[in-house]
Design a protein around this motif. Structure first.
Motif, PDB file in Angstrom:
ATOM      1  N   TYR A 118       0.801  -1.199   0.112  1.00 54.63           N
ATOM      2  CA  TYR A 118      -0.050  -0.013   0.204  1.00 54.63           C
ATOM      3  C   TYR A 118       0.888   1.134  -0.148  1.00 54.63           C
ATOM      4  N   ASP A 119       2.336   1.065   0.103  1.00 58.84           N
ATOM      5  CA  ASP A 119       3.252   2.264  -0.136  1.00 58.84           C
ATOM      6  C   ASP A 119       3.091   2.574  -1.404  1.00 58.84           C
ATOM      7  N   ASP A 120       2.795   1.764  -2.510  1.00 58.64           N
ATOM      8  CA  ASP A 120       2.986   2.001  -3.862  1.00 58.64           C
ATOM      9  C   ASP A 120       2.173   3.277  -4.091  1.00 58.64           C
ATOM     10  N   GLU A 121       2.787   4.002  -5.217  1.00 56.71           N
ATOM     11  CA  GLU A 121       2.124   5.240  -5.756  1.00 56.71           C
ATOM     12  C   GLU A 121       0.848   5.051  -6.245  1.00 56.71           C
ATOM     13  N   LYS A 122       0.392   3.861  -6.812  1.00 57.63           N
ATOM     14  CA  LYS A 122      -0.907   3.795  -7.278  1.00 57.63           C
ATOM     15  C   LYS A 122      -1.948   3.966  -6.307  1.00 57.63           C
ATOM     16  N   ASP A 139      -5.314   6.151   2.458  1.00 56.83           N
ATOM     17  CA  ASP A 139      -6.019   5.931   3.825  1.00 56.83           C
ATOM     18  C   ASP A 139      -7.429   5.708   3.886  1.00 56.83           C
ATOM     19  N   LEU A 140      -8.181   6.261   2.871  1.00 56.25           N
ATOM     20  CA  LEU A 140      -9.770   5.905   2.698  1.00 56.25           C
ATOM     21  C   LEU A 140      -9.808   4.164   2.474  1.00 56.25           C
ATOM     22  N   LEU A 141      -8.898   3.884   1.582  1.00 56.65           N
ATOM     23  CA  LEU A 141      -9.060   2.317   1.184  1.00 56.65           C
ATOM     24  C   LEU A 141      -8.641   1.531   2.498  1.00 56.65           C
ATOM     25  N   ILE A 142      -7.548   1.877   3.101  1.00 54.45           N
ATOM     26  CA  ILE A 142      -7.067   0.971   4.212  1.00 54.45           C
ATOM     27  C   ILE A 142      -8.272   0.716   5.242  1.00 54.45           C
ATOM     28  N   GLN A 143      -8.941   2.030   5.602  1.00 52.97           N
ATOM     29  CA  GLN A 143      -9.819   2.290   6.732  1.00 52.97           C
ATOM     30  C   GLN A 143     -10.965   1.485   6.326  1.00 52.97           C
ATOM     31  N   ILE A 156     -11.389  -7.709   5.991  1.00 52.87           N
ATOM     32  CA  ILE A 156     -10.047  -7.767   6.143  1.00 52.87           C
ATOM     33  C   ILE A 156      -9.563  -7.507   7.698  1.00 52.87           C
ATOM     34  N   CYS A 157      -8.904  -8.578   8.463  1.00 54.20           N
ATOM     35  CA  CYS A 157      -8.680  -8.379   9.793  1.00 54.20           C
ATOM     36  C   CYS A 157      -7.213  -7.805   9.951  1.00 54.20           C
ATOM     37  N   THR A 158      -6.348  -8.140   9.156  1.00 53.48           N
ATOM     38  CA  THR A 158      -4.949  -7.864   9.258  1.00 53.48           C
ATOM     39  C   THR A 158      -4.244  -7.668   7.712  1.00 53.48           C
ATOM     40  N   ILE A 159      -3.414  -6.652   7.722  1.00 54.20           N
ATOM     41  CA  ILE A 159      -2.527  -6.674   6.540  1.00 54.20           C
ATOM     42  C   ILE A 159      -1.130  -6.352   6.915  1.00 54.20           C
ATOM     43  N   LEU A 163       3.262   3.094   7.995  1.00 49.37           N
ATOM     44  CA  LEU A 163       1.650   2.632   7.701  1.00 49.37           C
ATOM     45  C   LEU A 163       1.425   1.697   9.069  1.00 49.37           C
ATOM     46  N   ALA A 164       2.267   0.801   9.377  1.00 55.68           N
ATOM     47  CA  ALA A 164       2.280  -0.019  10.651  1.00 55.68           C
ATOM     48  C   ALA A 164       2.046   0.893  11.637  1.00 55.68           C
ATOM     49  N   GLU A 165       2.628   2.089  11.878  1.00 61.58           N
ATOM     50  CA  GLU A 165       2.808   2.857  13.146  1.00 61.58           C
ATOM     51  C   GLU A 165       1.351   3.458  13.156  1.00 61.58           C
TER      52      GLU A 165
END
Length: 257
Positions: free
Chosen positions: A9-13, A19-23, A30-33, A49-51
């Motif tokens: 998810y660090d990728d420029e795409k 942030d919206l997508l991960i949320q 999805i429980c964990t990434i 991102l992990a922090e």
């Protein structure tokens, strides 16, 4: 609930909606990434991102095609990142002969693959292994490094069912993603048939390798449902069982409670 064992998810795409997508993903199925480092910079961003997100973890490592970044100074920096509380694996590391054909480049890949395996042993973390068109040398380096003593997963598996069985004998998991849904993915489907579900991890490699019916689009963890459905179909079991067992597999490997 699905455990996403390999994404970028660090990728420029993902710059426009990261942030919206991960949320959205973490509030859904999805429980964990695990966001997986592929370079020095992507390892840094994976840790950021992990922090930021409780249920996002990072892997710290340098992809074989990026090992020109590695020297004693950057390797020492990488070693320090493995001590971070949200770094739960060394990866992705390995060999990639698809792009890199020159013997000297391949030799450098093998050297840094071995060094990063030793780093994982030193810091007692599992490894995430990338191997493309380098099956024989991957196994040679792993045996030289006594990789059967280091837990891990062979990510985005692309070789024969027979070699998958050898990796499993060494204690490794097999990472399966969107390719298993492709019509021409006969070897991977046979691999999924023959290895036990208890040795399979679900992964996307997002933003790459989107499954059918989204092949060619930007991939994300929400598409893991299509991977779970295909594996359930192949094994003649329920999707819920695939999700539950692969989730527990990932928790066991990466030590996530």
């Amino acid at each position: 609930m699905i455990f996403e064992s390999h994404a970028h998810y660090d990728d420029e795409k993902f710059n426009n909606d990261r942030d919206l997508l991960i949320q959205e993903l973490l509030s859904g199925r999805i429980c964990t990434i695990i966001n997986v480092g592929a370079s020095i910079e992507s390892t840094k961003m994976s840790i950021v991102l992990a922090e930021k997100y409780e249920h996002v973890y990072a892997a710290a490592g340098v992809h074989p095609s990026e090992v020109s970044e590695l020297n004693e100074k950057t390797f020492d920096w990488l070693r320090k990142q493995t001590k971070h509380e949200k770094v739960i694996a060394v990866g992705e590391i390995g060999l990639d002969y698809y792009w890199d054909k020159e013997p000297e480049v391949q030799k450098r890949q093998r050297m840094w693959f071995e060094r990063q395996l030793e780093l994982a042993r030193e810091c007692q973390l599992p490894v995430i292994i990338h191997s493309r068109e380098a099956a024989e040398d991957t196994m040679k380096v792993m045996k030289k490094a006594r990789a059967e003593e280091i837990p891990g997963v062979v990510h985005c598996y692309s070789y024969s069912p027979e070699l998958a069985a050898e990796f499993v004998k060494m204690g490794y998991y097999i990472g399966i993603g969107g390719v298993v849904t492709f019509k021409n993915a006969k070897k991977l489907k046979e691999t999924a048939t023959r290895i036990p579900l208890t040795k399979i991890l679900l992964e996307t490699d997002a933003p790459y390798m989107a499954p059918e019916p989204h092949r060619g689009e930007r991939n994300h963890s929400g598409n893991l449902i299509f991977v779970a459905e295909k594996i359930a179909e192949i094994k003649g079991i329920s999707v819920e069982e695939v999700e539950e067992v692969t989730r527990q597999n990932a928790k066991n490997l990466f030590g996530v409670l």
